[in-house]
Design a protein around this motif. Structure first.
Motif, PDB file in Angstrom:
ATOM      1  N   PRO A 121      27.218  22.219  45.535  1.00 47.84           N
ATOM      2  CA  PRO A 121      26.853  22.566  44.156  1.00 47.84           C
ATOM      3  C   PRO A 121      26.711  21.337  43.255  1.00 47.84           C
ATOM      4  O   PRO A 121      25.854  21.307  42.369  1.00 47.84           O
ATOM      5  CB  PRO A 121      27.999  23.469  43.699  1.00 47.84           C
ATOM      6  CG  PRO A 121      28.478  24.108  44.957  1.00 47.84           C
ATOM      7  CD  PRO A 121      28.381  23.023  45.987  1.00 47.84           C
ATOM      8  N   TYR A 122      27.551  20.333  43.474  1.00 46.73           N
ATOM      9  CA  TYR A 122      27.405  19.097  42.684  1.00 46.73           C
ATOM     10  C   TYR A 122      26.080  18.426  43.004  1.00 46.73           C
ATOM     11  O   TYR A 122      25.363  17.991  42.094  1.00 46.73           O
ATOM     12  CB  TYR A 122      28.564  18.145  42.972  1.00 46.73           C
ATOM     13  CG  TYR A 122      28.356  16.762  42.380  1.00 46.73           C
ATOM     14  CD1 TYR A 122      28.449  16.560  41.006  1.00 46.73           C
ATOM     15  CD2 TYR A 122      28.026  15.674  43.180  1.00 46.73           C
ATOM     16  CE1 TYR A 122      28.229  15.297  40.447  1.00 46.73           C
ATOM     17  CE2 TYR A 122      27.810  14.417  42.638  1.00 46.73           C
ATOM     18  CZ  TYR A 122      27.916  14.238  41.270  1.00 46.73           C
ATOM     19  OH  TYR A 122      27.683  12.989  40.724  1.00 46.73           O
ATOM     20  N   GLN A 123      25.722  18.366  44.275  1.00 47.18           N
ATOM     21  CA  GLN A 123      24.435  17.776  44.659  1.00 47.18           C
ATOM     22  C   GLN A 123      23.273  18.589  44.081  1.00 47.18           C
ATOM     23  O   GLN A 123      22.261  18.029  43.648  1.00 47.18           O
ATOM     24  CB  GLN A 123      24.321  17.711  46.189  1.00 47.18           C
ATOM     25  CG  GLN A 123      25.380  16.870  46.865  1.00 47.18           C
ATOM     26  CD  GLN A 123      25.290  15.401  46.499  1.00 47.18           C
ATOM     27  OE1 GLN A 123      24.202  14.879  46.253  1.00 47.18           O
ATOM     28  NE2 GLN A 123      26.425  14.730  46.456  1.00 47.18           N
ATOM     29  N   ALA A 124      23.433  19.914  44.062  1.00 44.37           N
ATOM     30  CA  ALA A 124      22.387  20.777  43.511  1.00 44.37           C
ATOM     31  C   ALA A 124      22.187  20.514  42.018  1.00 44.37           C
ATOM     32  O   ALA A 124      21.059  20.532  41.510  1.00 44.37           O
ATOM     33  CB  ALA A 124      22.731  22.243  43.753  1.00 44.37           C
ATOM     34  N   ARG A 125      23.266  20.252  41.311  1.00 44.00           N
ATOM     35  CA  ARG A 125      23.168  19.940  39.879  1.00 44.00           C
ATOM     36  C   ARG A 125      22.357  18.650  39.677  1.00 44.00           C
ATOM     37  O   ARG A 125      21.556  18.561  38.739  1.00 44.00           O
ATOM     38  CB  ARG A 125      24.558  19.782  39.277  1.00 44.00           C
ATOM     39  CG  ARG A 125      25.380  21.067  39.269  1.00 44.00           C
ATOM     40  CD  ARG A 125      26.795  20.831  38.737  1.00 44.00           C
ATOM     41  NE  ARG A 125      27.649  21.997  38.916  1.00 44.00           N
ATOM     42  CZ  ARG A 125      28.900  22.072  38.481  1.00 44.00           C
ATOM     43  NH1 ARG A 125      29.443  21.055  37.827  1.00 44.00           N
ATOM     44  NH2 ARG A 125      29.620  23.167  38.697  1.00 44.00           N
ATOM     45  N   LEU A 126      22.574  17.669  40.543  1.00 44.15           N
ATOM     46  CA  LEU A 126      21.811  16.421  40.434  1.00 44.15           C
ATOM     47  C   LEU A 126      20.332  16.655  40.690  1.00 44.15           C
ATOM     48  O   LEU A 126      19.476  16.090  40.003  1.00 44.15           O
ATOM     49  CB  LEU A 126      22.360  15.382  41.430  1.00 44.15           C
ATOM     50  CG  LEU A 126      23.790  14.889  41.210  1.00 44.15           C
ATOM     51  CD1 LEU A 126      24.151  13.857  42.271  1.00 44.15           C
ATOM     52  CD2 LEU A 126      23.959  14.289  39.815  1.00 44.15           C
TER      53      LEU A 126
END
Length: 303
Positions: A121-126
């Motif tokens: 999810p953190y990577q998706a936010r980026l």
């Protein structure tokens, strides 16, 4: 189906009309649907090289099956490894600090990020924002403490703990993230005996000088009182220290241990980030994004 540009389509229709009547006709109006097709796309973040990797990590059944396969295989082999008093999964340099295995309690060592906890999810936010990794945003994500268990990880660690095998988590998360990380592990259901089960970056190990973010000292700390049956991670550095993060250095670090893959060392996939990526652009994060991308394209084989 052949598609015509709106102007060419109008001209073609006009000429067709002339074939049926001698009088000149006005150009056909462009249909509204054709006009909208030529409208510029709405503005948004630039294309991101990480899109496919993150989408695969979050949506591909194959991703989950690889994790399940890995942890199930390890579960089947764990008790056999426990019974063998000579079985140890620490690299030779780490075991040299405490060479005797006699009387040591059994343990397993696992990395955290993309090994037991899913940070996609953190990577998706980026990807959605068009941003890049930065320590402040990463710390904020970690402090949310909502990362989910990766498939099979919870079942394996619980099995290990239930059979008298200590579970240690070694991570390069910053020291100020210790409490949030422990909270996340516990809320996700992972066995955590006490705070000493988690060894984050900055953990002091007497008599051992840590090189950068290498995990050797922390593995030695576990090995002082434990016979390490297995290690799990998504980076070579989760298993053994790598002193030259390039193709040659990475190969040299792993060469003595390739027979251990799938037996004592269990490697998990991470296409979204890692030392494998920075090795492609000489670990030079000072390069602009376009420069790093160019280096990665240069690394591609076409035959």
């Amino acid at each position: 189906m052949i598609r015509f540009a709106p102007v060419a389509l109008a001209a073609a229709l006009s000429l067709a009309g002339c074939a049926h009547t001698p009088k000149a006709t006005a150009p056909m109006p462009v249909p509204a649907s054709s006009a909208s097709a030529s409208a510029p796309a709405p503005a948004g973040p630039a294309a991101d090289d990480n899109l496919n990797a993150v989408a695969w990590s979050q949506n591909a059944s194959e991703h989950d099956f690889i994790y399940l396969q890995t942890y199930r295989d390890a579960t089947e082999k764990l008790l056999k490894a426990k019974k063998d008093p000579t079985w140890d999964a620490l690299p030779k340099a780490d075991r040299a600090a405490h060479p005797s295995l006699k009387g040591l309690k059994p343990a397993v060592i696992l990395d955290i990020d993309e090994t037991v906890l899913d940070n996609s999810p953190y990577q998706a936010r980026l990807v959605r924002s068009g941003g890049e990794f930065d320590e402040a945003a990463w710390a904020a994500w970690c402090k949310e403490a909502i990362a989910r268990p990766l498939p099979g990880a919870l079942e394996f660690t619980k099995f290990a703990a239930d059979h008298g095998v200590a579970v240690f988590y070694i991570s390069n998360r910053a020291k100020d993230l210790d409490e949030a990380t422990l909270a996340n592990l516990r809320s996700a259901g992972f066995p955590v005996a006490d705070k000493s089960s988690f060894l984050g970056l900055g953990t002091f190990v007497e008599g051992c000088e840590q090189a950068g973010s290498e995990k050797g000292c922390r593995r030695q700390l576990v090995g002082k009182d434990h016979r390490v049956l297995m290690q799990f991670g998504d980076q070579i550095g989760d298993f053994t220290d790598v002193y030259g993060n390039n193709a040659e250095g990475r190969a040299k670090a792993m060469a003595p241990y390739t027979a251990w893959i799938g037996e004592r060392w269990f490697v998990l996939p991470n296409p979204t980030y890692g030392a494998w990526e920075s090795a492609l652009f000489d670990n030079d994060y000072g390069l602009p994004r376009s420069g790093r991308r160019a280096k990665k394209i240069e690394s591609l084989r076409t035959n």
